[in-house]
Scaffold this motif. Structure first.
Motif, PDB file in Angstrom:
ATOM      1  N   ALA A  59     -27.148  23.421   0.271  1.00 48.10           N
ATOM      2  CA  ALA A  59     -26.976  21.997  -0.041  1.00 48.10           C
ATOM      3  C   ALA A  59     -26.253  21.547  -0.912  1.00 48.10           C
ATOM      4  CB  ALA A  59     -28.403  21.400   0.028  1.00 48.10           C
TER       5      ALA A  59
ATOM      6  N   TYR B 276     -32.809  24.777  -5.733  1.00 47.56           N
ATOM      7  CA  TYR B 276     -31.718  24.721  -5.097  1.00 47.56           C
ATOM      8  C   TYR B 276     -30.651  25.759  -5.599  1.00 47.56           C
ATOM      9  CZ  TYR B 276     -33.311  20.428  -2.774  1.00 47.56           C
ATOM     10  OH  TYR B 276     -33.874  19.439  -2.223  1.00 47.56           O
TER      11      TYR B 276
ATOM     12  N   LYS C  28     -31.301  27.320  -0.051  1.00 46.72           N
ATOM     13  CA  LYS C  28     -31.363  26.050  -0.493  1.00 46.72           C
ATOM     14  C   LYS C  28     -29.989  25.833  -1.043  1.00 46.72           C
ATOM     15  CE  LYS C  28     -36.350  25.182  -0.998  1.00 46.72           C
ATOM     16  NZ  LYS C  28     -37.157  24.789  -1.760  1.00 46.72           N
TER      17      LYS C  28
ATOM     18  N   PHE D 141     -29.066  13.807  -4.889  1.00 42.72           N
ATOM     19  CA  PHE D 141     -28.583  14.859  -5.512  1.00 42.72           C
ATOM     20  C   PHE D 141     -28.010  14.318  -6.689  1.00 42.72           C
ATOM     21  CE2 PHE D 141     -29.651  16.920  -1.489  1.00 42.72           C
ATOM     22  CZ  PHE D 141     -30.082  17.984  -1.818  1.00 42.72           C
TER      23      PHE D 141
ATOM     24  N   ARG E 150     -21.293  17.792  -4.962  1.00 40.86           N
ATOM     25  CA  ARG E 150     -22.365  17.479  -5.360  1.00 40.86           C
ATOM     26  C   ARG E 150     -22.488  18.242  -6.703  1.00 40.86           C
ATOM     27  NH1 ARG E 150     -26.619  17.781  -0.172  1.00 40.86           N
ATOM     28  NH2 ARG E 150     -26.315  15.530   0.456  1.00 40.86           N
TER      29      ARG E 150
ATOM     30  N   ASP F 239     -32.197  13.460  -7.406  1.00 49.26           N
ATOM     31  CA  ASP F 239     -32.855  12.173  -6.373  1.00 49.26           C
ATOM     32  C   ASP F 239     -32.545  12.368  -5.251  1.00 49.26           C
ATOM     33  OD1 ASP F 239     -29.960  11.388  -6.294  1.00 49.26           O
ATOM     34  OD2 ASP F 239     -30.248   9.549  -7.200  1.00 49.26           O
ATOM     35  N   GLU F 240     -32.669  11.295  -4.434  1.00 46.95           N
ATOM     36  CA  GLU F 240     -32.421  11.492  -2.759  1.00 46.95           C
ATOM     37  C   GLU F 240     -30.709  11.938  -2.512  1.00 46.95           C
ATOM     38  OE1 GLU F 240     -31.769   7.289  -3.818  1.00 46.95           O
ATOM     39  OE2 GLU F 240     -33.124   8.861  -4.353  1.00 46.95           O
TER      40      GLU F 240
ATOM     41  N   CYS G 279     -37.238  13.081  -5.313  1.00 46.00           N
ATOM     42  CA  CYS G 279     -37.742  13.742  -4.223  1.00 46.00           C
ATOM     43  C   CYS G 279     -37.264  15.041  -3.951  1.00 46.00           C
ATOM     44  CB  CYS G 279     -37.345  13.061  -2.824  1.00 46.00           C
ATOM     45  SG  CYS G 279     -35.798  12.462  -2.501  1.00 46.00           S
ATOM     46  N   ASN G 280     -36.002  15.222  -4.598  1.00 49.96           N
ATOM     47  CA  ASN G 280     -35.240  16.612  -4.374  1.00 49.96           C
ATOM     48  C   ASN G 280     -35.694  17.441  -5.474  1.00 49.96           C
ATOM     49  OD1 ASN G 280     -33.883  16.781  -2.081  1.00 49.96           O
ATOM     50  ND2 ASN G 280     -32.504  15.430  -2.912  1.00 49.96           N
ATOM     51  N   THR G 281     -36.744  17.248  -6.350  1.00 45.85           N
ATOM     52  CA  THR G 281     -37.356  18.064  -7.511  1.00 45.85           C
ATOM     53  C   THR G 281     -36.428  18.537  -8.602  1.00 45.85           C
ATOM     54  OG1 THR G 281     -37.190  20.253  -6.150  1.00 45.85           O
ATOM     55  CG2 THR G 281     -39.268  19.149  -5.965  1.00 45.85           C
TER      56      THR G 281
END
Length: 675
Positions: free
Chosen positions: A442, A433, A439, A486, A447, A483-484, A426-428
């Protein structure tokens, strides 16, 4: 045995074609309608070709342009688009106004499948019975006529009557005069009687239509249709042809004894639901046949590709048997998806669901009937390198499983295009980012640390822990998906290569992305896992600085690339000045310097000095352990107006062992952009 298989394959394809022809002939005889598959009137391919080192970039732009056109054609019957920068491709597609939306989509789909046969030419156009599609390396959309304009006369329809020629000429003059004034669509159609009665029955009629592409203005349209009509009158009518086409760059003019522009049920005087039902059956038969032939061709190409790989072991007989076994296992495996299922999952590959552009196709988000979200990579098998790309990615990715590698769920080889199905993240991708001022907030220190370590673990698995040694060849921020939570997953294995047990390196064509490619690979074309380690080192330095490596020459006030800037600060002991400002309060100096240090060790000029990925994982996980001093990385600067792109330019490399930079002029490399 191999010859028998080839004969069986050819016989199967021939049987499908003959059966389809029989069905279509029967329907035509019963209904008086034409076949459901649009007839190709003319195909014109240019003589010029792209340079060998730019062909792959041209193909990527070609696929993307045709896809953009498709989105508009399905909505309005017309589309024009361009794609690419240094390898730009311009395209235009339009249906004749008399086609229904469904017939327009069928016609465009047929043209989209056939036009790639013009590649590697940098230009091509195809005229079908109802639509037109063209591509070129320059913007041609305002051109009404050119040297490739032609005419096509039917040899199947003939009329022996001088009155017919006069009636057809007059009718063509009428429709060509009316078309430029038809607001919006530049389309006019009409019919007339030939005025000479046959021995029995009513006078023969002639039908005509003229249409310009919507990219022209009215005056250009008028010139175009006049030229096309003159050509078709001069070439077709003196031969008694009952049908003729004037095919220009900006328009089509047509006459016929058949009412081609009328709906089938009107032209046939009714016919009702039974005629429509038969036509639907024909359409279904056509697409079924195309699917069967597509699968057969795909399997044949896959066999050839696998045979080449196996030939390295000089075992020709075992090769063919094993290749056939792989194809059979692939067809029967859980990896096989139906094309229609994936088309529906992506809402007919709706532009809204597009996640990004890959090197050999586009990626779309889809939702299966059971609710699972997927990412569908859409490949066009008419591009020349399709077989290598498709089979390579399926074969390699299906054999590796790791938490930091994108999972391949399956594929489809039906129809005019082939599809790869991956898990949806989902987080491409990381680049969405990392290089966005808003972005990137995040991506906190925790992360980014997890992304750096997870990517290292994924590469270590590919190089050392999987059943086959794999070199990815295109490690960069856009190929690291999130992924969701990161967590990173390495994607896009289309350029990946595997090693045989007795190989120390591969000698291969240059492919990858400027700024991430190891110097020994650029210069000598020799590929080892050290090339991936170099790319990883550049990626690590991008992550911790928040700066993009191949843009730094143009964006840096000091005129340095990211690598040379980091090396300068390393020697001065001021590396913390390059730390992404968003991370200043989130980590200690010791933590940040260790990541800088690991990135520099991986990006050293000498491949022998770069640590293996398992060692990199160990370094990142250790605390207080002293690391070896890195040597100077190569400084790769792209000079000139192309500094902001990864297209061709003048390239110079400078390292410890080479104080005099040398240049590789006009070196162009496949710039593969992932989703």
């Amino acid at each position: 045995m191999h010859r028998r298989r080839r004969r069986s394959f050819a016989a199967a394809v021939a049987l499908v074609v003959l059966l389809l022809a029989a069905v279509v002939t029967a329907v035509t005889a019963d209904t008086g309608a034409t076949t459901a598959t649009p007839v190709i009137v003319a195909t014109v391919c240019g003589n010029a070709t792209a340079a060998a080192d730019r062909q792959e970039g041209f193909d990527v732009s070609f696929v993307n342009a045709l896809e953009l056109i498709y989105q508009n054609v399905t909505r309005s019957g017309y589309g024009a688009a361009s794609s690419g920068d240094g390898d730009a491709v311009y395209g235009l597609g339009q249906c004749m106004a008399y086609l229904s939306p469904t017939d327009c989509q069928l016609c465009y789909a047929q043209s989209r499948v056939k036009l790639p046969h013009c590649l590697p030419s940098t230009s091509g156009r195809i005229y079908l019975d109802g639509c037109f599609l063209r591509y070129d390396s320059h913007n041609f959309t305002a051109v009404a006529t050119d040297a490739a304009d032609t005419a096509a006369c039917s040899s199947n329809l003939t009329v022996n009557s001088p009155n017919f020629a006069a009636a057809a000429s007059a009718l063509l003059r009428n429709v060509t005069a009316a078309a430029p004034g038809a607001t919006g669509y530049y389309y006019a159609a009409a019919s007339a009687s030939a005025a000479l009665r046959r021995a029995r029955g009513s006078p023969p009629r002639v039908y005509a239509a003229a249409q310009c592409w919507r990219s022209l203005n009215a005056s250009a349209c008028a010139a175009c249709v006049a030229s096309a009509a003159e050509r078709v009158v001069r070439r077709c009518l003196p031969r008694g042809a009952g049908e003729g086409y004037g095919l220009n760059a900006g328009c089509v003019v047509r006459y016929s004894t058949l009412p081609f522009y009328l709906p089938a049920n009107v032209a046939a005087g009714g016919g009702g639901s039974s005629t429509r039902h038969i036509i639907i059956v024909v359409i279904a038969s056509v697409f079924s046949a195309l699917a069967v032939i597509g699968i057969a061709l795909a399997w044949a190409k896959l066999r050839n590709t696998w045979a080449k790989l196996r030939n390295r072991r000089n075992d020709h007989h075992e090769d063919m048997d094993e290749s056939s076994e792989i194809i059979r296992a692939f067809a029967a495996s859980h990896l096989s998806f139906k094309y229609e299922e994936l088309r529906k999952a992506t809402d007919d590959f709706n532009q809204i669901n597009k996640l990004g552009q890959g090197g050999y196709g586009s990626v779309y988000k889809g939702v299966l009937l059971d609710g699972r979200e997927i990412a569908v990579k859409r490949l066009f098998f008419n591009t020349r390198q399709w077989a290598d790309q498709f089979f390579n990615e399926v074969r390699l990715v299906s054999q590796v499983q790791h938490k930091n590698l994108v999972k391949l769920l399956g594929c489809s080889v039906e129809g005019p295009e082939s599809l790869l199905v991956y898990e949806y993240l989902c987080n491409t991708s990381l680049d969405h980012y990392l290089f966005d001022a808003f972005k990137k907030t995040a991506l906190d220190w925790e992360r980014r640390s997890e992304i750096i370590l997870g990517t290292a673990e994924g590469l270590s698995y590919l190089h050392n822990a999987s059943e086959i040694r794999i070199i990815h060849r295109d490690i960069k921020a856009s190929n690291i998906l999130l992924d969701e939570r990161f967590r990173p997953k390495i994607a896009d294995f289309g350029l990946a290569r595997n090693f045989m047990e007795d190989q120390s390196h591969l000698s291969t064509g240059l492919a990858g992305t400027f700024g991430y490619m190891a110097p020994e690979y650029i210069v000598h074309g020799q590929l080892t896992e050290k090339a991936d380690i170099y790319s990883y080192g550049v990626l690590v330095l991008e992550i911790i600085t928040g700066r993009k490596n191949h843009n730094s020459v143009a964006s840096s006030a000091e005129g340095h690339s990211l690598m040379s800037l980091i090396w300068k600060h390393y020697n001065a002991g001021t590396l913390m000045e390059l730390l992404d400002p968003n991370l200043r309060e989130q980590c200690t100096e010791e933590e940040a310097l260790k990541v800088f240090h690991v990135g520099l060790l991986c990006a050293q000029a000498s491949p022998n000095l770069r640590p293996p990925m398992w060692k990199v994982v160990e370094m990142l996980g250790s605390r207080g352990k002293e690391l070896p001093r890195p040597t100077q990385p190569p400084f790769i600067n792209i000079k000139g107006s192309n500094a902001k792109s990864n297209s061709s330019g003048s390239l110079s490399l400078l390292s410890n062992s080479d104080k005099s930079p040398f240049s590789l002029n006009q070196l162009s490399v496949s710039g593969v952009q992932a989703r």
